[in-house]
Design a protein around this motif. Structure first.
Motif, PDB file in Angstrom:
ATOM      1  N   UNK A 160      39.109  39.300  47.766  1.00 27.37           N
ATOM      2  CA  UNK A 160      37.788  39.412  48.381  1.00 27.37           C
ATOM      3  C   UNK A 160      37.174  40.795  48.170  1.00 27.37           C
ATOM      4  N   UNK A 161      38.004  41.776  47.916  1.00 27.08           N
ATOM      5  CA  UNK A 161      37.490  43.118  47.676  1.00 27.08           C
ATOM      6  C   UNK A 161      37.425  43.483  46.214  1.00 27.08           C
ATOM      7  N   UNK A 162      37.884  42.580  45.349  1.00 24.52           N
ATOM      8  CA  UNK A 162      37.935  42.877  43.921  1.00 24.52           C
ATOM      9  C   UNK A 162      36.539  42.938  43.323  1.00 24.52           C
ATOM     10  N   UNK A 163      36.368  43.796  42.313  1.00 26.32           N
ATOM     11  CA  UNK A 163      35.107  43.894  41.600  1.00 26.32           C
ATOM     12  C   UNK A 163      34.876  42.616  40.808  1.00 26.32           C
ATOM     13  N   UNK A 164      33.643  42.113  40.833  1.00 24.92           N
ATOM     14  CA  UNK A 164      33.339  40.875  40.114  1.00 24.92           C
ATOM     15  C   UNK A 164      33.401  41.058  38.603  1.00 24.92           C
ATOM     16  N   UNK A 165      33.199  42.292  38.123  1.00 24.48           N
ATOM     17  CA  UNK A 165      33.244  42.583  36.684  1.00 24.48           C
ATOM     18  C   UNK A 165      34.206  43.735  36.425  1.00 24.48           C
ATOM     19  N   UNK A 166      35.508  43.484  36.561  1.00 23.53           N
ATOM     20  CA  UNK A 166      36.481  44.562  36.393  1.00 23.53           C
ATOM     21  C   UNK A 166      36.611  44.976  34.939  1.00 23.53           C
ATOM     22  N   UNK A 167      37.060  46.206  34.697  1.00 18.36           N
ATOM     23  CA  UNK A 167      37.312  46.643  33.325  1.00 18.36           C
ATOM     24  C   UNK A 167      38.428  45.811  32.702  1.00 18.36           C
ATOM     25  N   UNK A 168      38.458  45.796  31.387  1.00 24.74           N
ATOM     26  CA  UNK A 168      39.556  45.145  30.681  1.00 24.74           C
ATOM     27  C   UNK A 168      40.613  46.193  30.335  1.00 24.74           C
ATOM     28  N   UNK A 169      41.879  45.761  30.181  1.00 24.94           N
ATOM     29  CA  UNK A 169      42.437  44.449  30.479  1.00 24.94           C
ATOM     30  C   UNK A 169      42.307  44.149  31.972  1.00 24.94           C
ATOM     31  N   UNK A 170      42.031  42.895  32.305  1.00 30.23           N
ATOM     32  CA  UNK A 170      41.713  42.530  33.678  1.00 30.23           C
ATOM     33  C   UNK A 170      42.945  42.540  34.568  1.00 30.23           C
ATOM     34  N   UNK A 171      42.895  43.291  35.680  1.00 28.69           N
ATOM     35  CA  UNK A 171      44.025  43.285  36.610  1.00 28.69           C
ATOM     36  C   UNK A 171      44.017  42.009  37.441  1.00 28.69           C
ATOM     37  N   UNK A 172      45.148  41.624  38.038  1.00 27.72           N
ATOM     38  CA  UNK A 172      45.186  40.451  38.914  1.00 27.72           C
ATOM     39  C   UNK A 172      44.212  40.629  40.075  1.00 27.72           C
ATOM     40  N   UNK A 173      43.368  39.637  40.313  1.00 27.62           N
ATOM     41  CA  UNK A 173      42.318  39.763  41.323  1.00 27.62           C
ATOM     42  C   UNK A 173      42.863  39.973  42.727  1.00 27.62           C
TER      43      UNK A 173
END
Length: 307
Positions: free
Chosen positions: A189-202
């Protein structure tokens, strides 16, 4: 400064998105505002003893929801319903303090308050302008986007939080000054909707958006911000893994993360360069017990901005 990734996507054109990712080295917050815009928009932007002041469990039953909400601004209070667990986490965040004696002074790390937002925005905007070799004329524009991001991120608290560090130099006459900031995401719920790559586990804790005030770098403040982040993660989640990003070209921060116990789990493909971004490592650390973090005199190494 040693840092982790700040993600600030700026949509300069509906068909073209440019991502700014940065590894950077006191306050209640405004309500959620969508920053989408047809022209420019921001989308989900991130000797040595310490002690942590946390709420006593014995006081849980005596605290009312209104008291929990006192840490938040008035618009936030009515924006959404908080569960009992969320209220407890808000109380924990309100009470969280990480204190560290450094060789040159003292550092306090705690949750950013509303009245400190503009100060924090200024630090992040300056770091962006500095690392991207932008003229100071762009700093006002960066301030706008960064502030919208901080407003959005504060609206998801306690699932994510912005921490700020204040420093007082030994024998100094300047008093306390903002030394740095870092963002911590605790869950999906606090994760960024557009995380940097490589994508971390949400659903795993993620550390990002760390920067240190320029004239206070190389004093170990970045290291302490990282330790404070790990500490609050241990207090608010049962997860034993925490993730962050580091650009491949940033050797000094990479060495700091390795020394702190982080390991590379994935690296960007070379094709990421076609999107005008720097290749990055996704790094992960398995957290030890709360009181067994290794301490270090690792100095801040500067600021890094993955593109």
């Amino acid at each position: 400064m040693a840092a982790t990734a700040l993600s600030l996507p700026l949509y300069l054109d509906p068909k073209q998105q440019q991502h700014f990712h940065t590894h950077l080295n006191p306050t209640k917050g405004p309500p959620f505002l969508s920053s989408r815009n047809t022209f420019l928009s921001l989308h989900k932007l991130h000797r040595n003893n310490f002690k942590c002041s946390l709420p006593s469990s014995s006081s849980t039953n005596s605290v009312t929801p209104a008291q929990y909400y006192s840490f938040l601004d008035d618009p936030f209070r009515g924006s959404r319903f908080l569960t009992n667990e969320e209220l407890e986490n808000v109380k924990t965040l309100e009470s969280f303090v990480y204190f560290q004696e450094l060789e040159s002074g003292s550092l306090w790390v705690r949750v950013m308050r509303n009245e400190e937002m503009d100060l924090t925005v200024g630090l992040l905007a300056f770091s962006f302008a500095e690392l991207m070799f932008m003229s100071l004329g762009y700093e006002a524009l960066l301030r706008f986007f960064v502030k919208q991001y901080l407003i959005e991120r504060r609206a998801v608290m306690p699932h994510a939080v912005t921490l700020v560090g204040f420093y007082r130099e030994k024998g100094g006459l300047r008093g306390e000054e903002l030394a740095g900031t870092v963002e911590v995401c605790f869950d999906k719920r606090g994760a960024n909707a557009s995380p940097p790559t490589p994508t971390p586990p949400k659903n795993s804790p993620y550390v990002c958006n760390m920067t240190v005030t320029k004239h206070l770098r190389r004093r170990g403040i970045g290291w302490r911000l990282l330790k404070a982040s790990e500490e609050i993660i241990s207090q608010l989640t049962s997860s034993k893994e925490v993730y962050l990003h580091c650009r491949m070209i940033d050797e000094a921060p990479f060495n700091m993360y390795i020394k702190a116990g982080y390991n590379v789990v994935q690296t960007d493909s070379i094709f990421i360069l076609l999107t005008l971004q720097r290749r990055k490592h996704l790094m992960c650390k398995k957290l030890p017990d709360f009181n067994s973090f290794p301490e270090s005199d690792m100095s801040d190494s500067g600021v890094e901005l993955p593109l």
